[in-house]
Scaffold this motif. Structure first.
Motif, PDB file in Angstrom:
ATOM      1  N   ASP A  16      50.235  27.347  33.449  1.00 37.64           N
ATOM      2  CA  ASP A  16      50.499  28.607  32.742  1.00 37.64           C
ATOM      3  C   ASP A  16      49.422  28.857  31.678  1.00 37.64           C
ATOM      4  O   ASP A  16      49.672  28.769  30.479  1.00 37.64           O
ATOM      5  CB  ASP A  16      51.900  28.537  32.113  1.00 37.64           C
ATOM      6  N   LYS A  17      48.230  29.130  32.158  1.00 37.71           N
ATOM      7  CA  LYS A  17      47.090  29.379  31.262  1.00 37.71           C
ATOM      8  C   LYS A  17      46.339  30.611  31.761  1.00 37.71           C
ATOM      9  O   LYS A  17      46.352  30.901  32.966  1.00 37.71           O
ATOM     10  CB  LYS A  17      46.140  28.182  31.255  1.00 37.71           C
ATOM     11  N   PRO A  18      45.675  31.325  30.864  1.00 40.96           N
ATOM     12  CA  PRO A  18      44.996  32.564  31.282  1.00 40.96           C
ATOM     13  C   PRO A  18      44.040  32.368  32.463  1.00 40.96           C
ATOM     14  O   PRO A  18      43.960  33.218  33.342  1.00 40.96           O
ATOM     15  CB  PRO A  18      44.229  32.980  30.025  1.00 40.96           C
ATOM     16  N   ILE A  50      54.349  32.534  30.586  1.00 46.65           N
ATOM     17  CA  ILE A  50      53.727  33.374  29.547  1.00 46.65           C
ATOM     18  C   ILE A  50      52.482  34.073  30.083  1.00 46.65           C
ATOM     19  O   ILE A  50      52.325  35.277  29.932  1.00 46.65           O
ATOM     20  CB  ILE A  50      53.379  32.516  28.304  1.00 46.65           C
ATOM     21  N   ASN A  51      51.630  33.294  30.736  1.00 48.91           N
ATOM     22  CA  ASN A  51      50.339  33.859  31.148  1.00 48.91           C
ATOM     23  C   ASN A  51      50.288  34.298  32.608  1.00 48.91           C
ATOM     24  O   ASN A  51      49.440  35.106  32.977  1.00 48.91           O
ATOM     25  CB  ASN A  51      49.223  32.831  30.909  1.00 48.91           C
ATOM     26  N   SER A  83      52.884  35.540  34.527  1.00 53.45           N
ATOM     27  CA  SER A  83      54.070  36.294  34.953  1.00 53.45           C
ATOM     28  C   SER A  83      53.738  37.519  35.793  1.00 53.45           C
ATOM     29  O   SER A  83      54.637  38.149  36.339  1.00 53.45           O
ATOM     30  CB  SER A  83      54.892  36.711  33.725  1.00 53.45           C
ATOM     31  N   LYS A  84      52.485  37.891  35.882  1.00 56.66           N
ATOM     32  CA  LYS A  84      52.116  39.047  36.707  1.00 56.66           C
ATOM     33  C   LYS A  84      51.589  38.610  38.075  1.00 56.66           C
ATOM     34  O   LYS A  84      51.027  39.414  38.819  1.00 56.66           O
ATOM     35  CB  LYS A  84      51.044  39.877  35.991  1.00 56.66           C
ATOM     36  N   HIS A  90      46.650  40.981  32.750  1.00 52.42           N
ATOM     37  CA  HIS A  90      47.431  39.940  32.067  1.00 52.42           C
ATOM     38  C   HIS A  90      48.688  40.563  31.457  1.00 52.42           C
ATOM     39  O   HIS A  90      48.692  41.752  31.132  1.00 52.42           O
ATOM     40  CB  HIS A  90      46.575  39.267  31.000  1.00 52.42           C
ATOM     41  N   PRO A  91      49.739  39.749  31.304  1.00 56.77           N
ATOM     42  CA  PRO A  91      51.021  40.313  30.858  1.00 56.77           C
ATOM     43  C   PRO A  91      50.923  41.151  29.584  1.00 56.77           C
ATOM     44  O   PRO A  91      51.535  42.201  29.488  1.00 56.77           O
ATOM     45  CB  PRO A  91      51.889  39.068  30.627  1.00 56.77           C
ATOM     46  N   ASP A 142      52.212  44.741  30.819  1.00 56.65           N
ATOM     47  CA  ASP A 142      53.603  45.096  30.527  1.00 56.65           C
ATOM     48  C   ASP A 142      53.655  46.394  29.723  1.00 56.65           C
ATOM     49  O   ASP A 142      52.749  46.694  28.951  1.00 56.65           O
ATOM     50  CB  ASP A 142      54.278  43.966  29.722  1.00 56.65           C
ATOM     51  N   ALA A 151      46.430  23.378  25.336  1.00 54.27           N
ATOM     52  CA  ALA A 151      45.688  24.582  24.936  1.00 54.27           C
ATOM     53  C   ALA A 151      45.507  25.530  26.116  1.00 54.27           C
ATOM     54  O   ALA A 151      45.450  25.118  27.274  1.00 54.27           O
ATOM     55  CB  ALA A 151      44.332  24.190  24.374  1.00 54.27           C
ATOM     56  N   ALA A 152      45.419  26.826  25.773  1.00 55.55           N
ATOM     57  CA  ALA A 152      45.300  27.848  26.817  1.00 55.55           C
ATOM     58  C   ALA A 152      43.946  27.807  27.509  1.00 55.55           C
ATOM     59  O   ALA A 152      43.767  28.387  28.569  1.00 55.55           O
ATOM     60  CB  ALA A 152      45.515  29.225  26.203  1.00 55.55           C
ATOM     61  N   GLU A 201      39.814  32.591  26.151  1.00 58.88           N
ATOM     62  CA  GLU A 201      41.115  32.246  26.754  1.00 58.88           C
ATOM     63  C   GLU A 201      42.158  31.904  25.692  1.00 58.88           C
ATOM     64  O   GLU A 201      43.346  32.146  25.878  1.00 58.88           O
ATOM     65  CB  GLU A 201      40.954  31.061  27.706  1.00 58.88           C
ATOM     66  N   GLY A 238      45.640  33.741  25.651  1.00 59.07           N
ATOM     67  CA  GLY A 238      46.880  32.973  25.683  1.00 59.07           C
ATOM     68  C   GLY A 238      47.813  33.376  24.548  1.00 59.07           C
ATOM     69  O   GLY A 238      49.018  33.559  24.746  1.00 59.07           O
ATOM     70  N   ASN A 259      49.261  36.902  25.149  1.00 58.17           N
ATOM     71  CA  ASN A 259      50.380  36.846  26.100  1.00 58.17           C
ATOM     72  C   ASN A 259      51.626  36.249  25.442  1.00 58.17           C
ATOM     73  O   ASN A 259      52.737  36.731  25.656  1.00 58.17           O
ATOM     74  CB  ASN A 259      49.997  35.998  27.320  1.00 58.17           C
ATOM     75  N   ALA A 260      51.427  35.210  24.646  1.00 57.73           N
ATOM     76  CA  ALA A 260      52.569  34.538  24.010  1.00 57.73           C
ATOM     77  C   ALA A 260      53.280  35.479  23.032  1.00 57.73           C
ATOM     78  O   ALA A 260      54.508  35.544  23.004  1.00 57.73           O
ATOM     79  CB  ALA A 260      52.086  33.293  23.276  1.00 57.73           C
ATOM     80  N   LYS A 274      55.293  38.284  24.836  1.00 54.23           N
ATOM     81  CA  LYS A 274      56.428  37.856  25.660  1.00 54.23           C
ATOM     82  C   LYS A 274      57.770  38.262  25.037  1.00 54.23           C
ATOM     83  O   LYS A 274      58.098  37.861  23.912  1.00 54.23           O
ATOM     84  CB  LYS A 274      56.360  36.333  25.811  1.00 54.23           C
TER      85      LYS A 274
END
Lengths: 132, 505
Positions: free
Chosen positions: A54-56, A125-126, A128-129, B372-373, B377, B460-461, B466, B470, B473-474, B477
């Motif tokens: 779950d990372k970008p 988190i990252n 979900s799409k 990205h979310p 979204d 880490a993201a 990145e 990350g 996105n967090a 959410k």
């Protein structure tokens, strides 16, 4: 549980049934084994993608497809090799049947992976799409 | 919220307001609504035009700020005097930040005072006070370093409708700050004049006791640059020190001597840089300077000062302050965050760095992460958002922010908190900056990336952009946002702060 999975693997739509072969798979309790393995491995695959990855950088369809492919291939290979060795030890000789049931298993793995992805992705988190 | 009226007089005043708007855009807060009032007779001066453009963009962006969010970029409201008057009375006056001075429509000083229609006695008096070159001076580009002319012309401002509106709308809890340079024409003339009128509390027959007893602060910027050219130039930097001495002597008697001011900040620098000698107009465009940033910090310091008071138009226990940095390497005089005092660092370091990283992210990453979310979204940060008036105002503002940072770096003394390389056009004007392709968290001068444990590295993201993605996105959410603009400001403020705290500070 073996009955439940037998019904799933032998259904008329996308299942596979071959007299003799399917009975032996059932008698050896292999449907239960492959069914449980399928569920656990797919769940693991989905969790690996949506939680561990779950990372970008992994939020791309390509990575999701790779994990899907690994899960599908694992289920195909596992059933194919395990069924053949188990039934061989028991003295049976089947040929195309292993391949057919392994393909059904792989198909189920792919479908289940997609279904679980739709649910589990909301906890990510990252990613979900992904896949959509 | 109470208001802090900031009179920005002349080119230096405008440039200080520019620095202030950069600080406020980065999320630094004053607990006052800032009302800049730019006074400059030179309508075409490039520095004034840049600042007013910047303020107009700020105003558009500020409207999208979520009032319930504690910290956000562009959180501190900046309004024009017209906005304040319109909201309070419903009257419609110009909502421009630069106010016009009545009867100043170009032409010479003699025309402005109607010299030809004076009687013999007054003509003789004027001739005694002003030289022929003074009388022939074109006012189109300012007072060209002549405060004796500025004090006459700027007096007209106090007869304007805008000044009357200011007097009538000034409230007891409001404050006033005056920005000017002491060594030029416009600012040196304007500061004592504005202050005198404030302490009288009158405008066109209207009296406001609150104005007379207002808490007034000012920064008088001492010489911090020199000008090219020789003795033939209208403005010569060789006169800066003598003008400063004369003005200080005047202030000693008429400002600090009579306790007109509550807080007076003196800020200057040994002038080691040379600017092009341009008399006003579109060519008068000086690089941003650290002294202007320090002057903007004086405004924030004044806003936070709770002990000031005025009785009967006289300041009680007025304060006289200077600005200093903590240290500097004489052989390599470049200021980075580490050279600032702890108090100054606390005020600006995190916020400026947040805006710096946000601007980098928008330039290099946002278009790549629209799926990205945080962007995909609802409400979406999609192409529609990127083409919106809000986003074009934001990018225009951030372009100026990047130019401002690069100019601060190029100037002397150099303020260079980030590892950037300024980019210029063929004329040598700064157009922005470029960075290396390294991890963005290596760009803060003198601040190494934090060492992380293996577990934190795994968690880490990623690295560089990145990390920001990350965190975006967090923070997005499960959160609801009223609109894309509010979402954008909330997310980038929080994500940049967390990313910086994780990686650097």
């Amino acid at each position: 549980m073996n009955d439940l999975f037998a019904a799933v693997y032998e259904n008329d739509f996308i299942g596979f049934f071959s007299s003799g072969f399917s009975e032996e798979i059932y008698n050896q309790f292999l449907y239960q084994k492959y069914g449980l393995t399928l569920i656990i491995s797919v769940l693991l695959g989905v969790l690996v993608y949506y939680k561990l990855m779950d990372k970008p950088r992994f939020a791309r369809l390509l990575y999701w497809l790779i994990v899907l492919l690994v899960t599908v291939v694992f289920n195909f290979v596992f059933l194919f090799t395990d069924a053949r060795s188990t039934l061989k030890v028991a003295g049976f000789t089947f040929d195309q049947e292993y391949l057919s049931l392994a393909i059904v298993n792989a198909l189920y793995a792919a479908v289940l992976f997609c279904l679980l992805s739709v649910i589990v992705k909301f906890f990510s988190i990252n990613t979900s799409k992904i896949p959509f | 919220m109470p208001k802090l009226y900031v009179f920005a007089i002349g080119g230096t005043g405008s440039r200080v307001v520019k620095s202030l708007s950069m600080l406020l855009a980065s999320g630094v807060k004053s607990n006052y609504e800032i009302v800049p009032i730019i006074l400059d007779p030179d309508a075409s001066a490039a520095d004034v035009a840049r600042t007013t453009r910047l303020l107009n963009n700020y105003r558009v962006i500020n409207k999208a700020v979520n009032p319930n969010e504690g910290n956000s970029f562009f959180k501190n409201k900046i309004e024009s005097l017209g906005d304040v008057v319109g909201a309070a009375t419903g009257e419609s006056i110009s909502n421009e930040f630069r106010l016009n001075i009545a009867d100043l429509h170009g032409g010479s000083f003699s025309k402005f005072i109607d010299y030809n229609s004076l009687d013999k006695a007054n003509e003789a008096l004027v001739s005694l006070l002003f030289s022929k070159s003074n009388l022939d001076l074109s006012l189109e580009v300012g007072f060209q370093g002549n405060p004796n002319i500025g004090s006459v012309v700027l007096n007209k401002f106090t007869e304007s409708v805008e000044y009357l509106q200011f007097v009538q709308n000034f409230q007891a809890e409001d404050k006033i700050f005056i920005l000017s340079s002491i060594f030029g024409g416009t600012g040196a003339a304007g500061f004592p004049l504005i202050l005198k009128n404030i302490r009288e509390g009158f405008a066109s027959g209207h009296y406001n006791e609150h104005l007379k007893n207002a808490i007034v602060g000012a920064v008088t910027v001492l010489p911090y640059f020199k000008l090219d050219g020789d003795s033939s130039e209208a403005i010569q930097s060789s006169t800066f020190i003598s003008k400063t001495k004369a003005a200080l002597s005047y202030y000693h008697k008429n400002i600090s001597g009579n306790r007109s001011i509550n807080a007076l900040y003196y800020i200057g620098d040994t002038a080691s840089n040379n600017y092009k000698n341009v008399i006003g107009g579109v060519g008068q465009k000086n690089d941003a300077h650290f002294v202007e940033l320090a002057s903007a910090l004086a405004i924030l310091d004044f806003a936070d000062e709770p002990t000031l008071s005025t009785i009967e138009g006289r300041a009680i226990d007025p304060k006289y302050l200077e600005f200093g940095i903590d240290s500097i390497d004489e052989n390599n005089p470049i200021i980075s965050f580490g050279n600032l005092s702890i108090e100054t660092q606390k005020r600006v370091k995190l916020n400026l760095t947040q805006l710096f990283y946000t601007s980098l992210y928008l330039d290099h990453e946002l278009s790549k992460v629209q799926k990205h979310p945080f962007a995909a979204d609802e409400p979406r940060l999609d192409d529609n958002f990127l083409n919106s008036h809000f986003y074009s105002s934001l990018t225009a503002f951030l372009k100026e922010f990047k130019i401002w940072l690069a100019e601060l770096k190029r100037n002397k003394i150099s303020f260079s908190p980030y590892s950037i390389s300024e980019t210029t056009d063929p004329e040598g004007n700064i157009t922005g900056f470029s960075t290396s392709n390294q991890d963005i968290f290596t760009f803060v001068s003198g601040v190494p990336k934090k060492q992380k444990s293996l577990w934190k590295k795994i968690k880490a993201a990623g690295s560089s952009y990145e990390i920001m993605t990350g965190n975006l996105n967090a923070f997005a959410k499960g959160k609801q946002f009223a609109n894309a603009e509010t979402k954008f400001l909330d997310l980038f403020t929080q994500a940049s702060e967390t990313s910086i705290n994780e990686e650097l500070f």
